[in-house]
Design an enzyme around this catalytic site. Sequence first.
Site, mmCIF file in Angstrom:
data_model
loop_
_atom_site.group_PDB
_atom_site.id
_atom_site.type_symbol
_atom_site.label_atom_id
_atom_site.label_comp_id
_atom_site.label_asym_id
_atom_site.label_seq_id
_atom_site.Cartn_x
_atom_site.Cartn_y
_atom_site.Cartn_z
ATOM 1 N N THR A 69 -7.201 -4.641 0.312
ATOM 2 C CA THR A 69 -5.995 -5.106 1.022
ATOM 3 C C THR A 69 -6.252 -6.437 1.723
ATOM 4 O O THR A 69 -5.372 -7.290 1.813
ATOM 5 C CB THR A 69 -5.532 -4.053 2.045
ATOM 6 O OG1 THR A 69 -5.347 -2.804 1.364
ATOM 7 C CG2 THR A 69 -4.234 -4.430 2.716
ATOM 8 N N ASP B 240 0.848 -1.205 0.000
ATOM 9 C CA ASP B 240 0.000 0.000 0.000
ATOM 10 C C ASP B 240 0.884 1.256 0.000
ATOM 11 O O ASP B 240 0.707 2.166 -0.817
ATOM 12 C CB ASP B 240 -0.898 0.025 1.235
ATOM 13 C CG ASP B 240 -1.893 -1.137 1.303
ATOM 14 O OD1 ASP B 240 -1.471 -2.259 1.650
ATOM 15 O OD2 ASP B 240 -3.073 -0.928 0.985
#
Length: 429
Positions: free
Chosen positions: A197, A100
């Site tokens: 995620t 990320d």
Amino acid sequence: MLSFTINPAIFPIPIQAPIPVRLRHLCASATAENRLVWAEQSACREGDGKMDRELAVAVKAVQIACTLCQKVQEALLLPAGQNGSLKTSKDDRSPVTVADWAVQATVSWVLSQCFGEEHTSIIAEEDESALCASESTPLLDSVVSSVNRCLTEAPRYGLIGPENELQRHEIVELIGRCNSQGGPKGRFWVLDPVDGTLGFVRGDQYAIALALIEDGEVVLGVLGCPNYPMKKEWLNYHQRYYRLMSKLSPPAFGAWHKGCVLYARKGGGQAWMQPLLDPSQVFDLEKSARVIQVSSVSDPASATFCEPVEKANSSHLFTAGLVDTVGVRKQPLRVYSMVKYAAVARGHAEIFMKFARAGYKEKVWDHAAGVVIIEEAGGVVTDARGSPLDFSKGIYLEGLDRGIIACSGALLHRRIIEAVDASWDSSNL
Ligand SMILES: Nc1ncnc2c1ncn2[C@@H]1O[C@H](COP(=O)(O)OS(=O)(=O)O)[C@@H](OP(=O)(O)O)[C@H]1O
Ligand SMILES: [Mg+2]
Ligand SMILES: [Mg+2]
Ligand SMILES: [Mg+2]
């Protein structure tokens, strides 16, 4: 059409490609000999010149980010203890990983290099605060090495890498710079560096989503889907009930997904798909791009609908009632991330619905890229009352009424809106 080779010293692979002159001039930087090195703008097709450059840079940035994520996801899936510090969770208990942050730093770097830092405003999901805590140093070092390893490959993507490795403070600054709040006027890049995620850390579907909003309108979108499977049925692959029902032996990891990068420019009238750039292969991304279109299926009994995996993120009960009313018969495709938008844009599903619980505020980065890609592929995306999503109010989709409905066509869309109207009062959403 002119063809040209690029200086082999910079680009190891001479690229002889018919490139219309106006599609060049992607991103240049003065080299030591003060020569401008042009990276060919292979990412988009003939266009009216408006947005070609932004779209080309965005596609290349997402392509390079896909490679970075694949490397981190493979490391994450190593037996515990071998994968070092690659993930943590944020204050809201949602997961965040090296990927990320590293994707956000990489995309921030590419956009600033190509368009100038002073002209580049970015709204993005992650911030640098969790990285700066002293105990996060191993995590930060993993981010720094991921970014630098990725940017050494930049020339393969038609981008220019940094002359020296980026240092910790530079990476933290690149991440922290993505703090624009958006709004009704001006240009904002919108980035979800890893959407889904949860799917990413579980070795399943995830997406890298980059869009450009101009004066409140999404004018272009790019969606990187590294794990997009070769067979649409495998979108569900990691769901228990699919395995039971399909009796398929699980294919070896990495053997079942093909990956893709989808992109579109508002008003371009088409949405496009490239394969992932495989650094070990030499192929011309421009030639391998092809047009994608939504499905022409309008009979609910033949329609496939997809929705989030986590019922905390969307009411499975409410959507089950809706599809029953509308006459959809197939089991839902439950898929992590904006890969659901990609499935509709590619014609692998006809409907995507998300009904978050009351009070949840959808973020622009979770939807912007997917919306413009579906619209240019011929589909429609609205809230559950039929209004377009409003990207002009900052980082949230303010005023969103009830939920999000994306459809391949107007007929199905209308029937779902009617079903929502008929059942909303009895729902406890
Ligand atoms: N409670 C709740 N309600 C609605 N949406 C939420 C919620 N929590 C998170 N999110 C956001 O949803 C993003 C993941 O969307 P998905 O469609 O992948 O959901 S799911 O993981 O498939 O269930 C996920 O995006 P990423 O954080 O980028 O993974 C979140 O931003
Ligand atoms: Mg998140
Ligand atoms: Mg997201
Ligand atoms: Mg995210």
